[in-house]
Scaffold this motif. Structure first.
Motif, PDB file in Angstrom:
ATOM      1  N   GLU A   1       0.901  -1.154  -0.084  1.00 16.00           N
ATOM      2  CA  GLU A   1       0.016  -0.060   0.168  1.00 16.00           C
ATOM      3  C   GLU A   1       0.743   1.268   0.078  1.00 16.00           C
ATOM      4  O   GLU A   1       1.919   1.249   0.726  1.00 16.00           O
ATOM      5  CB  GLU A   1      -0.911  -0.043   1.265  1.00 16.00           C
ATOM      6  N   LEU A   2       0.408   2.113  -0.972  1.00 12.15           N
ATOM      7  CA  LEU A   2       1.228   3.274  -1.085  1.00 12.15           C
ATOM      8  C   LEU A   2       0.239   4.594  -0.532  1.00 12.15           C
ATOM      9  O   LEU A   2      -0.733   4.642  -1.063  1.00 12.15           O
ATOM     10  CB  LEU A   2       1.803   3.747  -2.599  1.00 12.15           C
ATOM     11  N   THR A   3       0.771   5.340   0.456  1.00 18.55           N
ATOM     12  CA  THR A   3      -0.039   6.640   0.807  1.00 18.55           C
ATOM     13  C   THR A   3       1.004   7.849   0.992  1.00 18.55           C
ATOM     14  O   THR A   3       2.267   7.750   0.823  1.00 18.55           O
ATOM     15  CB  THR A   3      -0.667   6.366   2.358  1.00 18.55           C
ATOM     16  N   LEU A   4       0.335   8.929   1.056  1.00 21.28           N
ATOM     17  CA  LEU A   4       1.185  10.243   1.034  1.00 21.28           C
ATOM     18  C   LEU A   4       0.754  10.802   2.355  1.00 21.28           C
ATOM     19  O   LEU A   4      -0.252  10.939   2.901  1.00 21.28           O
ATOM     20  CB  LEU A   4       0.446  11.232  -0.114  1.00 21.28           C
ATOM     21  N   VAL A   5       1.708  11.440   2.799  1.00 19.23           N
ATOM     22  CA  VAL A   5       1.891  11.963   4.129  1.00 19.23           C
ATOM     23  C   VAL A   5       2.520  13.394   3.996  1.00 19.23           C
ATOM     24  O   VAL A   5       3.323  13.768   3.131  1.00 19.23           O
ATOM     25  CB  VAL A   5       2.376  11.333   5.243  1.00 19.23           C
ATOM     26  N   VAL A   6       2.205  14.365   4.843  1.00 20.21           N
ATOM     27  CA  VAL A   6       2.782  15.954   5.152  1.00 20.21           C
ATOM     28  C   VAL A   6       3.274  15.831   6.349  1.00 20.21           C
ATOM     29  O   VAL A   6       2.711  15.297   7.537  1.00 20.21           O
ATOM     30  CB  VAL A   6       1.905  16.915   4.448  1.00 20.21           C
ATOM     31  N   GLU A   7       4.093  16.892   6.680  1.00 21.90           N
ATOM     32  CA  GLU A   7       4.728  17.316   8.035  1.00 21.90           C
ATOM     33  C   GLU A   7       3.592  17.949   8.801  1.00 21.90           C
ATOM     34  O   GLU A   7       3.482  17.802  10.104  1.00 21.90           O
ATOM     35  CB  GLU A   7       5.897  18.191   7.876  1.00 21.90           C
ATOM     36  N   GLU A   8       2.829  18.984   8.057  1.00 19.15           N
ATOM     37  CA  GLU A   8       1.838  19.530   8.774  1.00 19.15           C
ATOM     38  C   GLU A   8       0.636  19.759   7.945  1.00 19.15           C
ATOM     39  O   GLU A   8       0.782  19.604   6.720  1.00 19.15           O
ATOM     40  CB  GLU A   8       2.252  21.079   9.003  1.00 19.15           C
ATOM     41  N   GLY A   9      -0.665  19.564   8.636  1.00 20.47           N
ATOM     42  CA  GLY A   9      -1.922  19.465   7.981  1.00 20.47           C
ATOM     43  C   GLY A   9      -2.035  18.244   7.338  1.00 20.47           C
ATOM     44  O   GLY A   9      -1.668  17.092   7.596  1.00 20.47           O
ATOM     45  N   ASN A  10      -3.166  18.087   6.484  1.00 24.53           N
ATOM     46  CA  ASN A  10      -3.498  17.135   5.585  1.00 24.53           C
ATOM     47  C   ASN A  10      -3.592  17.318   4.039  1.00 24.53           C
ATOM     48  O   ASN A  10      -3.790  18.493   3.810  1.00 24.53           O
ATOM     49  CB  ASN A  10      -4.838  16.502   6.073  1.00 24.53           C
ATOM     50  N   LEU A  11      -3.768  16.437   3.512  1.00 26.46           N
ATOM     51  CA  LEU A  11      -3.932  16.448   1.917  1.00 26.46           C
ATOM     52  C   LEU A  11      -5.522  16.132   1.762  1.00 26.46           C
ATOM     53  O   LEU A  11      -6.169  15.246   2.150  1.00 26.46           O
ATOM     54  CB  LEU A  11      -3.143  15.617   0.973  1.00 26.46           C
ATOM     55  N   ASN A  12      -5.846  16.995   0.581  1.00 29.43           N
ATOM     56  CA  ASN A  12      -7.235  16.559   0.086  1.00 29.43           C
ATOM     57  C   ASN A  12      -7.302  15.680  -0.788  1.00 29.43           C
ATOM     58  O   ASN A  12      -6.246  15.460  -1.445  1.00 29.43           O
ATOM     59  CB  ASN A  12      -8.074  17.932   0.052  1.00 29.43           C
ATOM     60  N   PRO A  13      -8.424  15.163  -1.346  1.00 32.41           N
ATOM     61  CA  PRO A  13      -8.284  14.180  -2.254  1.00 32.41           C
ATOM     62  C   PRO A  13      -7.906  14.593  -3.840  1.00 32.41           C
ATOM     63  O   PRO A  13      -7.013  13.902  -4.385  1.00 32.41           O
ATOM     64  CB  PRO A  13      -9.831  13.574  -2.616  1.00 32.41           C
ATOM     65  N   LYS A  14      -8.256  15.825  -3.953  1.00 34.48           N
ATOM     66  CA  LYS A  14      -7.756  16.335  -5.117  1.00 34.48           C
ATOM     67  C   LYS A  14      -6.022  16.612  -5.221  1.00 34.48           C
ATOM     68  O   LYS A  14      -5.364  16.445  -6.284  1.00 34.48           O
ATOM     69  CB  LYS A  14      -8.376  17.748  -5.663  1.00 34.48           C
ATOM     70  N   GLN A  15      -5.585  16.914  -4.041  1.00 35.42           N
ATOM     71  CA  GLN A  15      -4.161  17.149  -4.126  1.00 35.42           C
ATOM     72  C   GLN A  15      -3.474  15.834  -4.120  1.00 35.42           C
ATOM     73  O   GLN A  15      -2.603  15.949  -4.847  1.00 35.42           O
ATOM     74  CB  GLN A  15      -3.902  17.713  -2.528  1.00 35.42           C
ATOM     75  N   ARG A  16      -4.097  14.931  -3.409  1.00 34.43           N
ATOM     76  CA  ARG A  16      -3.344  13.498  -3.534  1.00 34.43           C
ATOM     77  C   ARG A  16      -3.346  13.024  -5.023  1.00 34.43           C
ATOM     78  O   ARG A  16      -2.359  12.358  -5.598  1.00 34.43           O
ATOM     79  CB  ARG A  16      -4.058  12.481  -2.724  1.00 34.43           C
ATOM     80  N   GLN A  17      -4.688  13.039  -5.688  1.00 36.15           N
ATOM     81  CA  GLN A  17      -4.740  12.718  -7.151  1.00 36.15           C
ATOM     82  C   GLN A  17      -3.583  13.431  -7.894  1.00 36.15           C
ATOM     83  O   GLN A  17      -3.001  12.815  -8.815  1.00 36.15           O
ATOM     84  CB  GLN A  17      -5.969  12.847  -7.464  1.00 36.15           C
ATOM     85  N   GLN A  18      -3.480  14.670  -7.751  1.00 42.47           N
ATOM     86  CA  GLN A  18      -2.626  15.343  -8.723  1.00 42.47           C
ATOM     87  C   GLN A  18      -1.147  14.909  -8.433  1.00 42.47           C
ATOM     88  O   GLN A  18      -0.481  14.960  -9.354  1.00 42.47           O
ATOM     89  CB  GLN A  18      -2.720  16.918  -8.366  1.00 42.47           C
ATOM     90  N   ILE A  19      -0.759  14.829  -7.018  1.00 45.42           N
ATOM     91  CA  ILE A  19       0.701  14.663  -6.732  1.00 45.42           C
ATOM     92  C   ILE A  19       1.068  13.028  -7.292  1.00 45.42           C
ATOM     93  O   ILE A  19       2.106  12.909  -7.900  1.00 45.42           O
ATOM     94  CB  ILE A  19       0.863  14.548  -5.264  1.00 45.42           C
ATOM     95  N   LEU A  20       0.051  12.253  -7.202  1.00 47.12           N
ATOM     96  CA  LEU A  20       0.385  10.819  -7.974  1.00 47.12           C
ATOM     97  C   LEU A  20       0.280  10.650  -9.246  1.00 47.12           C
ATOM     98  O   LEU A  20       0.991  10.250  -9.920  1.00 47.12           O
ATOM     99  CB  LEU A  20      -0.819   9.942  -7.161  1.00 47.12           C
ATOM    100  N   THR A  21      -0.535  11.710 -10.008  1.00 46.30           N
ATOM    101  CA  THR A  21      -0.483  11.862 -11.418  1.00 46.30           C
ATOM    102  C   THR A  21       0.679  12.223 -11.912  1.00 46.30           C
ATOM    103  O   THR A  21       1.285  11.904 -12.872  1.00 46.30           O
ATOM    104  CB  THR A  21      -1.562  12.441 -11.858  1.00 46.30           C
ATOM    105  N   ASP A  22       1.104  13.645 -11.266  1.00 45.20           N
ATOM    106  CA  ASP A  22       2.198  14.096 -11.765  1.00 45.20           C
ATOM    107  C   ASP A  22       3.519  13.221 -11.643  1.00 45.20           C
ATOM    108  O   ASP A  22       4.697  13.352 -12.353  1.00 45.20           O
ATOM    109  CB  ASP A  22       2.554  15.330 -11.205  1.00 45.20           C
ATOM    110  N   LEU A  23       3.658  12.593 -10.486  1.00 44.77           N
ATOM    111  CA  LEU A  23       4.873  11.520 -10.498  1.00 44.77           C
ATOM    112  C   LEU A  23       4.548  10.306 -11.213  1.00 44.77           C
ATOM    113  O   LEU A  23       5.637   9.750 -11.174  1.00 44.77           O
ATOM    114  CB  LEU A  23       4.837  11.163  -8.907  1.00 44.77           C
TER     115      LEU A  23
END
Length: 354
Positions: free
Chosen positions: A327-349
């Motif tokens: 399983e692959l997940t995204l984390v940030v040091e502060e706050g949270n990511l919304n679903p659109k942010q997660r989708q865009q980061i995974l797509t761009d990578l």
């Protein structure tokens, strides 16, 4: 007096009509123009089956039906290869063609690239490598929504074409046993022009462009549209993980070590800077490139008033009960990511295809 005038007019008309067919005879030529036209028409070359059938024409035969002829014309210049499919691993996808030789596939790839507007810059048949020149991507600019209706109407007489993005492909052709494999690698460059200079910049590849090349090449080699779409959609090495219809991560069909190698490879291809690695925890911290937020603006549109995270962590964890799924997940040091942010980061990578 009137009778003499009428007689003179009639005699003049008869003389003029007779003269039309006799003037040419006065100069020693044939007076029968209909015969001349008929002889001239016989010498004209007519397309096959356009007016008259020619029994000796190989393209047209009396026993060839119209349906068969249309079917043959419809296959030009595409191929009719069998056993066309897409295979993949964690790193890349490729096109598989079974019943064509490597030389026929090579020739077909060259024709396919030409049909897409690309010029081949380098041909290396000895190592199976084709490299195209950069091709400008041209799109129609959207109409400004903030303009008034009258302004949009006055500007609608022509489409405004925009460019600035250039694409190229590197194609590898490999022969494996009884099949031929074709790999498409995308490269991109952007240009920002001013009145005096043009700034060129190499950009990360776009997985969507590689998927598009695979799909179009399948159609070119004879695959049906439904089959090509099915191959593009099903040949994925991941499954989206959602909670309440919101994307939270991915599940990779690979072991933990294989998924870690895959993650490092995709990060390298996307050219995102690695801030730090934690291999023992299978955690990779990457920095969102400033060019992505400044040039393309998709993060600013997605995040809006939310502060763009500087670092994003990509974490891999094994799924309980299975060693072949990670399983692959995204984390940030502060706050949270919304679903659109997660989708865009995974797509761009390149971890998530559109």
């Amino acid at each position: 007096m009137n009778s003499w005038i009428k007689l003179s007019v009639c005699f003049g008309l008869c003389f003029s009509i007779a003269g039309c067919s006799s003037l040419s005879g006065m100069f020693g030529k044939d007076a029968d123009y209909r015969k001349n036209e008929a002889e001239l028409a016989k010498k004209l070359e007519m397309p096959p089956n356009f007016v008259l059938r020619r029994s000796g024409d190989p393209l047209v035969s009396m026993n060839v039906s119209t349906a068969q002829m249309l079917e043959e014309i419809d296959t030009i210049p595409s191929f009719r290869a069998e056993g066309i499919r897409i295979e993949s691993n964690l790193v890349e996808r490729w096109l598989v063609i079974e019943d064509l030789s490597v030389k026929d596939v090579w020739r077909g790839i060259e024709q396919f690239l030409a049909s897409q507007g690309f010029k081949v810059e380098e041909r290396r048949l000895d190592i199976g490598l084709l490299t195209t020149e950069y091709l400008a991507r041209k799109e129609i600019a959207p109409v400004e929504q903030e303009l008034t209706m009258i302004s949009r109407l006055l500007n609608s007489w022509r489409d405004e074409m925009v460019d600035g993005i250039y694409d190229r492909y590197t194609v590898r052709v490999e022969e494996q046993a009884s099949e031929v494999r074709v790999y498409f690698s995308h490269h991109m460059m952007t240009a920002r022009a001013t009145d005096t200079t043009t700034a060129w910049r190499l950009r990360p590849y776009q997985p969507m462009m590689e998927s598009l090349a695979l799909y179009r090449s399948m159609l070119y080699f004879g695959a049906q549209q439904d089959h090509a779409l099915q191959q593009i959609n099903t040949q994925r090495v991941y499954q989206e993980v959602k909670e309440a219809d919101e994307l939270v991560g991915l599940r990779l069909a690979a072991t933990l070590n294989e998924s870690w190698d895959y993650l490092l490879t995709m990060q390298y291809r996307a050219n995102w800077q690695v801030e730090r690695q934690q291999p023992e925890q299978h955690l990779l911290w990457v920095k969102i490139p400033q060019a992505a937020t400044a040039d393309q603006g998709f993060f600013s549109r997605l995040f809006g008033s939310i502060r763009t995270p500087g670092l994003v962590g990509i974490k891999l964890t094994p799924v309980s009960g299975s060693t072949a799924i990670t399983e692959l997940t995204l984390v940030v040091e502060e706050g949270n990511l919304n679903p659109k942010q997660r989708q865009q980061i995974l797509t761009d990578l390149g971890l998530l295809t559109e």
